[in-house]
Design an enzyme around this catalytic site. Structure first.
Site, PDB file in Angstrom:
ATOM      1  N   GLY A 123       7.132   4.105   3.992  1.00 43.41           N
ATOM      2  CA  GLY A 123       7.516   5.146   4.900  1.00 43.41           C
ATOM      3  C   GLY A 123       8.992   4.801   5.810  1.00 43.41           C
ATOM      4  N   GLY A 124       9.515   5.839   6.231  1.00 41.09           N
ATOM      5  CA  GLY A 124      10.404   5.645   7.101  1.00 41.09           C
ATOM      6  C   GLY A 124      10.739   4.547   8.115  1.00 41.09           C
TER       7      GLY A 124
ATOM      8  N   ASP B  59       3.595  15.183  13.046  1.00 41.10           N
ATOM      9  CA  ASP B  59       3.812  14.921  11.646  1.00 41.10           C
ATOM     10  C   ASP B  59       2.417  14.942  10.906  1.00 41.10           C
ATOM     11  OD1 ASP B  59       5.413  14.694   9.528  1.00 41.10           O
ATOM     12  OD2 ASP B  59       5.622  12.553   9.906  1.00 41.10           O
TER      13      ASP B  59
ATOM     14  N   LEU C 188       0.834  -1.113  -0.021  1.00 38.91           N
ATOM     15  CA  LEU C 188       0.194  -0.228  -0.080  1.00 38.91           C
ATOM     16  C   LEU C 188       0.791   1.166   0.029  1.00 38.91           C
ATOM     17  CD1 LEU C 188      -2.355  -1.195   2.656  1.00 38.91           C
ATOM     18  CD2 LEU C 188      -2.940  -1.171   0.194  1.00 38.91           C
TER      19      LEU C 188
ATOM     20  N   PRO D  81       7.529  -0.770   4.628  1.00 36.95           N
ATOM     21  CA  PRO D  81       6.496  -0.956   3.935  1.00 36.95           C
ATOM     22  C   PRO D  81       5.182  -1.296   4.571  1.00 36.95           C
ATOM     23  CG  PRO D  81       7.946  -2.879   3.819  1.00 36.95           C
ATOM     24  CD  PRO D  81       8.509  -1.864   4.616  1.00 36.95           C
TER      25      PRO D  81
END
Length: 387
Positions: free
Chosen positions: A59-60, A175, A56, A63
């Site tokens: 990110g950091g 964030d 999908l 997955p």
């Protein structure tokens, strides 16, 4: 093992809360301890062994995969990258925080998997992915009509208000951005990705930190330059997100020019009394008063002075009241692509400068004007008419 034991304690506490809630509601919500821990083998099968076709996003942390459990439940599996040290801290942080909170506008953590080196978080699956997936794609943004956009805005506000004021502990997300807002089948928003979130113990309202984490363009100046963290840090990020939702543009949009950003563009239009020119042109119908109000509110959230920004409770009241007074904003804290901040006096300052105080004095006349809005008799009209 120490981490695993701590995780077990957190999950058991959540189980007790969920059971208590089920008793209060006169029923059982289906929670069981066996549902909180997922076996690695089960998640491998559910995601087709973490197939790229099921991915999908990434990110950091690592997955994220779509998975189908044997009982038919669809889940999202966030898999920690084995080489990611930062991801391990985010994993631990996200588990600790999400087990403390529950709200309809926060993504729900279903459980986790900790087997050997593998560490995963399992969330509810949300059909419409993240807000940025729809908002910044010209082919998909038309599906986000004004009613749904306003619904998303108010939902994010409710989620942040819960984190800041109503949760068992005060939490600063740090964030807030379009990619961290997930949408369910009815396009209701859910705030996600709590890996960078900070918990405020007791009645503390702010603190200073030397560790700055967040996304360029969304961080408040006092936090980015001085490490001053408060609820108003999230308010600033929300202001940028608000302008993005109304305009359908990213914070740094190449169409605005090589040095321009969405916040400065919105401020220029507001000064020129052309506020509605910021509204996404893909919207065939819009409530012009609501749109103008949201843009002005976005500018207020991005004021350079911490004290001039409204808190989430005030923002919620402004959005939900039929009649209210909305202050006129002064010049916001504008950050260009080169990392330069503009103070309320218009003086550019480097991000490594220490001359910008926590509470910057606003330009003359900034907050002395107010405008009244009433939504009692507002009806939807085309944007051409609105302009």
């Amino acid at each position: 093992m120490k981490f695993f034991r701590g995780l077990c304690i957190c999950l058991k506490k959540r189980l007790m809360r969920c059971r208590a809630k089920g008793d209060e509601d006169g029923g059982n919500d289906g929670w069981g301890l066996e549902n909180l821990f997922f076996e690695l083998r089960a998640l491998q099968i559910a995601t087709n062994f973490f197939s790229e076709l099921n991915m999908l996003g990434h990110g950091g942390f690592g997955p994220v995969y779509k998975g189908l459990m044997p009982n038919g439940q669809v889940v999202a599996v966030k898999k920690l990258s084995l080489e990611s040290r930062q991801g391990l801290r985010e994993f631990t942080n996200e588990v600790k925080l999400l087990l403390k909170v529950q709200h309809k506008n926060l993504v729900m953590l279903l459980g986790c998997c900790v087997e050997g080196p593998e560490k995963m978080l399992v969330y509810e699956y949300l059909e419409n992915k993240s807000l940025d997936y729809c908002l910044f794609d010209r082919r998909k943004s038309a599906s986000l009509d004004w009613t749904h956009r306003f619904q998303i805005i108010t939902g994010v506000v409710r989620g942040l208000l819960y984190l800041h004021e109503e949760a068992p502990v005060r939490i600063i997300h740090r964030d807030i951005k379009a990619s961290n807002i997930l949408l369910d089948e009815q396009l209701n928003p859910k705030i996600s990705d709590f890996g960078l979130a900070r918990l405020f113990p007791g009645d503390d309202t702010h603190f200073n930190t030397f560790k700055i984490s967040g996304t360029h363009g969304y961080m408040a100046p006092e936090y980015a330059m001085r490490g001053y963290l408060s609820v108003k840090t999230d308010v600033f990020s929300f202001g940028i997100l608000l302008l993005e939702i109304v305009s359908g543009r990213k914070n740094f949009d190449k169409l605005l020019g090589p040095k321009a950003d969405l916040l400065s563009y919105a401020w220029e239009l507001f000064q020129a009394k052309k506020t509605l020119e910021l509204v996404d042109t893909s919207l065939t119908e819009c409530n012009p008063d609501e749109a103008a109000m949201c843009i002005q509110l976005g500018l207020l959230c991005c004021q350079a002075s911490v004290s001039e920004r409204p808190d989430m409770n005030s923002i919620y009241l402004m959005l939900s009241s039929d009649s209210f007074v909305l202050p006129k904003p002064g010049i916001p804290a504008i950050q260009g692509r080169g990392g330069h901040w503009t103070t309320s006096s218009g003086t550019p300052t480097n991000t490594n400068g220490s001359s910008i105080p926590t509470d910057i004095t606003k330009a003359s006349g900034g907050s002395s004007f107010v405008e009244e809005y009433s939504r009692n008799s507002i009806s939807c009209s085309s944007m051409d008419e609105g302009r």
